[in-house]
Design an enzyme around this catalytic site. Structure first.
Site, PDB file in Angstrom:
ATOM      1  N   SER A 295     -89.014 -31.579 -16.701  1.00  0.00           N
ATOM      2  CA  SER A 295     -87.685 -31.032 -16.985  1.00  0.00           C
ATOM      3  C   SER A 295     -86.768 -32.176 -17.416  1.00  0.00           C
ATOM      4  O   SER A 295     -86.631 -33.172 -16.702  1.00  0.00           O
ATOM      5  CB  SER A 295     -87.126 -30.352 -15.727  1.00  0.00           C
ATOM      6  OG  SER A 295     -85.846 -29.813 -15.994  1.00  0.00           O
TER       7      SER A 295
ATOM      8  N   LYS B  52     -89.449 -29.369 -21.033  1.00  0.00           N
ATOM      9  CA  LYS B  52     -88.395 -28.356 -20.805  1.00  0.00           C
ATOM     10  C   LYS B  52     -87.053 -29.058 -20.974  1.00  0.00           C
ATOM     11  O   LYS B  52     -86.816 -30.102 -20.344  1.00  0.00           O
ATOM     12  CB  LYS B  52     -88.550 -27.788 -19.404  1.00  0.00           C
ATOM     13  CG  LYS B  52     -87.318 -27.132 -18.787  1.00  0.00           C
ATOM     14  CD  LYS B  52     -87.705 -26.405 -17.511  1.00  0.00           C
ATOM     15  CE  LYS B  52     -86.597 -26.467 -16.477  1.00  0.00           C
ATOM     16  NZ  LYS B  52     -86.954 -25.681 -15.261  1.00  0.00           N
ATOM     17  N   LEU B  53     -86.211 -28.489 -21.823  1.00  0.00           N
ATOM     18  CA  LEU B  53     -84.887 -29.079 -22.057  1.00  0.00           C
ATOM     19  C   LEU B  53     -83.829 -28.239 -21.357  1.00  0.00           C
ATOM     20  O   LEU B  53     -83.799 -27.012 -21.532  1.00  0.00           O
ATOM     21  CB  LEU B  53     -84.570 -29.114 -23.563  1.00  0.00           C
ATOM     22  CG  LEU B  53     -85.534 -29.856 -24.480  1.00  0.00           C
ATOM     23  CD1 LEU B  53     -85.032 -29.774 -25.918  1.00  0.00           C
ATOM     24  CD2 LEU B  53     -85.711 -31.313 -24.048  1.00  0.00           C
ATOM     25  N   LYS B  54     -82.968 -28.879 -20.581  1.00  0.00           N
ATOM     26  CA  LYS B  54     -81.807 -28.184 -20.039  1.00  0.00           C
ATOM     27  C   LYS B  54     -80.846 -27.924 -21.192  1.00  0.00           C
ATOM     28  O   LYS B  54     -80.635 -28.804 -22.037  1.00  0.00           O
ATOM     29  CB  LYS B  54     -81.112 -29.048 -18.990  1.00  0.00           C
ATOM     30  CG  LYS B  54     -81.934 -29.217 -17.721  1.00  0.00           C
ATOM     31  CD  LYS B  54     -82.071 -27.914 -16.990  1.00  0.00           C
ATOM     32  CE  LYS B  54     -82.773 -28.113 -15.670  1.00  0.00           C
ATOM     33  NZ  LYS B  54     -82.902 -26.834 -14.941  1.00  0.00           N
TER      34      LYS B  54
ATOM     35  N   ASP C 276     -84.049 -24.329 -20.401  1.00  0.00           N
ATOM     36  CA  ASP C 276     -83.537 -23.740 -19.156  1.00  0.00           C
ATOM     37  C   ASP C 276     -82.015 -23.819 -19.191  1.00  0.00           C
ATOM     38  O   ASP C 276     -81.448 -24.901 -19.279  1.00  0.00           O
ATOM     39  CB  ASP C 276     -84.082 -24.516 -17.961  1.00  0.00           C
ATOM     40  CG  ASP C 276     -83.690 -23.864 -16.627  1.00  0.00           C
ATOM     41  OD1 ASP C 276     -84.139 -24.356 -15.587  1.00  0.00           O
ATOM     42  OD2 ASP C 276     -82.951 -22.851 -16.637  1.00  0.00           O
TER      43      ASP C 276
ATOM     44  N   ASN D 140     -79.990 -22.328 -16.809  1.00  0.00           N
ATOM     45  CA  ASN D 140     -79.390 -22.205 -15.461  1.00  0.00           C
ATOM     46  C   ASN D 140     -78.138 -21.317 -15.487  1.00  0.00           C
ATOM     47  O   ASN D 140     -77.051 -21.749 -15.065  1.00  0.00           O
ATOM     48  CB  ASN D 140     -79.055 -23.590 -14.883  1.00  0.00           C
ATOM     49  CG  ASN D 140     -80.283 -24.377 -14.486  1.00  0.00           C
ATOM     50  OD1 ASN D 140     -80.648 -25.336 -15.140  1.00  0.00           O
ATOM     51  ND2 ASN D 140     -80.954 -23.958 -13.410  1.00  0.00           N
TER      52      ASN D 140
ATOM     53  N   GLU E 150     -85.364 -19.935 -20.133  1.00  0.00           N
ATOM     54  CA  GLU E 150     -85.300 -19.727 -18.685  1.00  0.00           C
ATOM     55  C   GLU E 150     -83.875 -19.422 -18.244  1.00  0.00           C
ATOM     56  O   GLU E 150     -82.938 -20.143 -18.598  1.00  0.00           O
ATOM     57  CB  GLU E 150     -85.824 -20.988 -17.976  1.00  0.00           C
ATOM     58  CG  GLU E 150     -85.942 -20.913 -16.490  1.00  0.00           C
ATOM     59  CD  GLU E 150     -86.480 -22.200 -15.872  1.00  0.00           C
ATOM     60  OE1 GLU E 150     -86.993 -23.067 -16.619  1.00  0.00           O
ATOM     61  OE2 GLU E 150     -86.359 -22.371 -14.651  1.00  0.00           O
TER      62      GLU E 150
ATOM     63  N   ASP F 257     -85.586 -17.362 -13.163  1.00  0.00           N
ATOM     64  CA  ASP F 257     -85.678 -18.350 -12.083  1.00  0.00           C
ATOM     65  C   ASP F 257     -84.732 -17.871 -10.974  1.00  0.00           C
ATOM     66  O   ASP F 257     -85.147 -17.167 -10.057  1.00  0.00           O
ATOM     67  CB  ASP F 257     -85.297 -19.734 -12.651  1.00  0.00           C
ATOM     68  CG  ASP F 257     -85.158 -20.828 -11.586  1.00  0.00           C
ATOM     69  OD1 ASP F 257     -85.044 -22.005 -11.970  1.00  0.00           O
ATOM     70  OD2 ASP F 257     -85.162 -20.518 -10.384  1.00  0.00           O
TER      71      ASP F 257
ATOM     72  N   LYS G 187     -90.529 -20.388  -7.298  1.00  0.00           N
ATOM     73  CA  LYS G 187     -90.047 -21.505  -6.493  1.00  0.00           C
ATOM     74  C   LYS G 187     -90.057 -21.079  -5.033  1.00  0.00           C
ATOM     75  O   LYS G 187     -89.240 -20.245  -4.611  1.00  0.00           O
ATOM     76  CB  LYS G 187     -88.615 -21.879  -6.876  1.00  0.00           C
ATOM     77  CG  LYS G 187     -88.460 -22.661  -8.149  1.00  0.00           C
ATOM     78  CD  LYS G 187     -86.987 -23.018  -8.356  1.00  0.00           C
ATOM     79  CE  LYS G 187     -86.799 -23.747  -9.660  1.00  0.00           C
ATOM     80  NZ  LYS G 187     -85.358 -23.939  -9.935  1.00  0.00           N
TER      81      LYS G 187
ATOM     82  N   GLY H 180     -89.456 -26.440  -9.968  1.00  0.00           N
ATOM     83  CA  GLY H 180     -89.212 -27.615  -9.129  1.00  0.00           C
ATOM     84  C   GLY H 180     -87.765 -27.705  -8.701  1.00  0.00           C
ATOM     85  O   GLY H 180     -86.874 -27.212  -9.394  1.00  0.00           O
TER      86      GLY H 180
HETATM   87  C1  LIG Z   1     -86.579 -29.310 -12.305  1.00  0.00           C
HETATM   88  C2  LIG Z   1     -85.501 -28.330 -12.546  1.00  0.00           C
HETATM   89  O1  LIG Z   1     -85.007 -28.216 -13.624  1.00  0.00           O
HETATM   90  N1  LIG Z   1     -85.114 -27.616 -11.461  1.00  0.00           N
HETATM   91  C3  LIG Z   1     -84.143 -26.549 -11.378  1.00  0.00           C
HETATM   92  C4  LIG Z   1     -82.745 -27.060 -11.560  1.00  0.00           C
HETATM   93  C5  LIG Z   1     -82.327 -28.136 -10.622  1.00  0.00           C
HETATM   94  C6  LIG Z   1     -81.616 -29.177 -11.153  1.00  0.00           C
HETATM   95  C7  LIG Z   1     -81.137 -30.190 -10.355  1.00  0.00           C
HETATM   96  C8  LIG Z   1     -81.380 -30.189  -9.001  1.00  0.00           C
HETATM   97  C9  LIG Z   1     -80.897 -31.217  -8.172  1.00  0.00           C
HETATM   98  C10 LIG Z   1     -81.159 -31.210  -6.826  1.00  0.00           C
HETATM   99  C11 LIG Z   1     -81.904 -30.172  -6.270  1.00  0.00           C
HETATM  100  C12 LIG Z   1     -82.371 -29.147  -7.080  1.00  0.00           C
HETATM  101  C13 LIG Z   1     -82.114 -29.140  -8.447  1.00  0.00           C
HETATM  102  C14 LIG Z   1     -82.587 -28.101  -9.278  1.00  0.00           C
HETATM  103  C15 LIG Z   1     -84.420 -25.404 -12.343  1.00  0.00           C
HETATM  104  O2  LIG Z   1     -85.542 -25.191 -12.776  1.00  0.00           O
HETATM  105  O3  LIG Z   1     -83.477 -24.664 -12.629  1.00  0.00           O
HETATM  106 MG   LIG Z   2     -84.619 -23.153 -13.727  1.00  0.00          MG
END
Ligand SMILES: CC(=O)N[C@@H](Cc1ccc2ccccc2c1)C(=O)O
Ligand SMILES: [Mg+2]
Length: 368
Positions: free
Chosen positions: A135, A161-163, A189, A191, A214, A239, A263, A291
């Site tokens: 990620s 995977k790009l935020k 992703d 979010n 995502e 997610d 998750k 993750g």
């Molecule tokens: C790997 C990935 O992108 N994880 C989360 C987002 C995320 C991003 C930052 C975080 C910081 C601290 C604890 C949990 C976190 C979860 C997701 O998939 O949406």
């Molecule tokens: Mg996510």
């Protein structure tokens, strides 16, 4: 198995680099670890809650409080003989799934270590290594992003995977495609950063052959995702919306998603995560393991889960050094784009005493 109490331990682990998403930027993890002490073995559980309620409503201080005040005392009442007794004992307390997941995992780890069984075997893993994705956060510039992606591809990650967020979506995706080609497995992703009214913005990603988008919309906007899936060709993956096997079944039935990011912390534990896997397999929905920047403890359990047959897409089960210079366990190291599935009893890993002592910021014993 007789549970005598739970040690609640807070550890602080700096990130190797700031990790920016649509909901904020993280530079370190303040992690709550649970150690279940029983008459037969000890077990570890990692709470994935962030320091602040930005990914979900949970945050680490609240998790510690609900465990101390409600969840651990509830276990005293039932004397859990097995991890399957934990979720029913905690059911009357609403929410706090990440706190519940950590407690169930600690009891499950103790139970499996005592029985000499691995997480992988207990959950039904069919692989001894799993392909790993990575990620990549929102960056200050496109060149900085391309350097980061170049580095991860060089390390062997099989999926990028790009935020994304409004204003950082089409341009970074186009730049990665132009620089690294059409064959790189690529997904994004959001979010929850978009609204269904911004469907055209997301449809602009369709020409880039992404594996999935995502969680584009708010976690409670399930019907918005149904509407979005009619206006965007790229598959929608959920997610934050998928908090249980029931939520997964509903989202699938409604057509809100065609892929699910599993998750364990978000859904209340590894046993519920396996139920979601089973629901998705029964409906032909691919799953992958998400993750939460876990330490090697949570990472070990996630890699075991990612080895189940329905996990047909690379997950965010990255190597330890994606996030930490020094992990609390022996580090997970990428080998040809894969991580090995731990095969020892329970999690198959445990904290390195000297590292744990160095990063611990507090400990608290909660007797049953
Ligand atoms: C790997 C990935 O992108 N994880 C989360 C987002 C995320 C991003 C930052 C975080 C910081 C601290 C604890 C949990 C976190 C979860 C997701 O998939 O949406
Ligand atoms: Mg996510």
């Amino acid at each position: 198995m007789k549970l005598s109490g739970i040690e609640m331990r807070r550890i602080r682990m700096p990130l190797v680099a700031p990790f920016r998403t649509s909901f904020g930027t993280e530079t370190e993890r303040d992690v709550l670890l649970l150690r279940a002490v029983t008459d037969e073995a000890e077990g570890w559980g990692e709470c994935v809650a962030m320091s602040d309620p930005l990914y979900s409503s949970e945050y680490v201080e609240a998790a510690a409080d609900v465990l101390r005040r409600y969840l651990i005392p509830a276990l005293a009442a039932v004397e859990p003989a097995s991890a399957i007794d934990v979720a029913p004992a905690l059911h009357k307390f609403k929410g706090h799934r990440m706190a519940k997941a950590a407690l169930e995992t600690a009891v499950l780890d103790a139970e499996l270590r005592a029985a000499g069984r691995s997480f992988a075997r207990e959950l039904g893993a069919t692989a001894d290594r799993v392909p790993c994705g990575v990620s990549v956060g929102i960056m200050d510039s496109i060149p900085q992003l391309l350097d980061a992606v170049d580095g991860y591809l060089a390390q062997g990650y099989v999926r990028i995977k790009l935020k994304i967020e409004p204003g950082w979506d089409v341009e970074p995706v186009r730049a990665v495609r132009e620089r690294f080609g059409d064959d790189v497995l690529l997904q994004v992703d959001a979010n929850t950063a978009y609204t269904v009214g911004q469907a055209p913005l997301l449809a602009a990603l369709d020409p880039f052959g992404l594996l999935l988008i995502e969680q584009p919309l708010d976690e409670e906007d399930v019907l918005g995702h149904v509407e979005l899936s009619r206006r965007v060709r790229t598959p929608i993956c959920l997610d934050e919306s998928i908090v249980s096997a029931r939520a997964a079944a509903d989202a699938i039935r409604l057509g809100a998603c065609s892929i699910i990011n599993v998750k364990p912390g978000r859904v209340g534990g590894y046993l519920e995560a396996r139920r979601i896997h089973d629901v998705c397999v029964a409906n032909g929905i691919p799953v992958w393991c998400g993750g939460m920047l876990e330490t090697g403890l949570g990472r070990a359990a996630n890699v075991a889960l990612a080895a189940l047959p329905g996990f047909t897409l690379p997950g965010d089960t990255s190597a330890s050094d994606r996030y930490f210079r020094t992990d609390v366990t022996v580090p997970f190291v990428l080998e040809n784009g894969h991580l090995p599935v731990p095969s020892g009893p329970g999690l198959g890993v445990e904290p390195l005493p000297e590292v744990l002592a160095e990063i611990t910021t507090s400990t608290e014993w909660v007797p049953l």
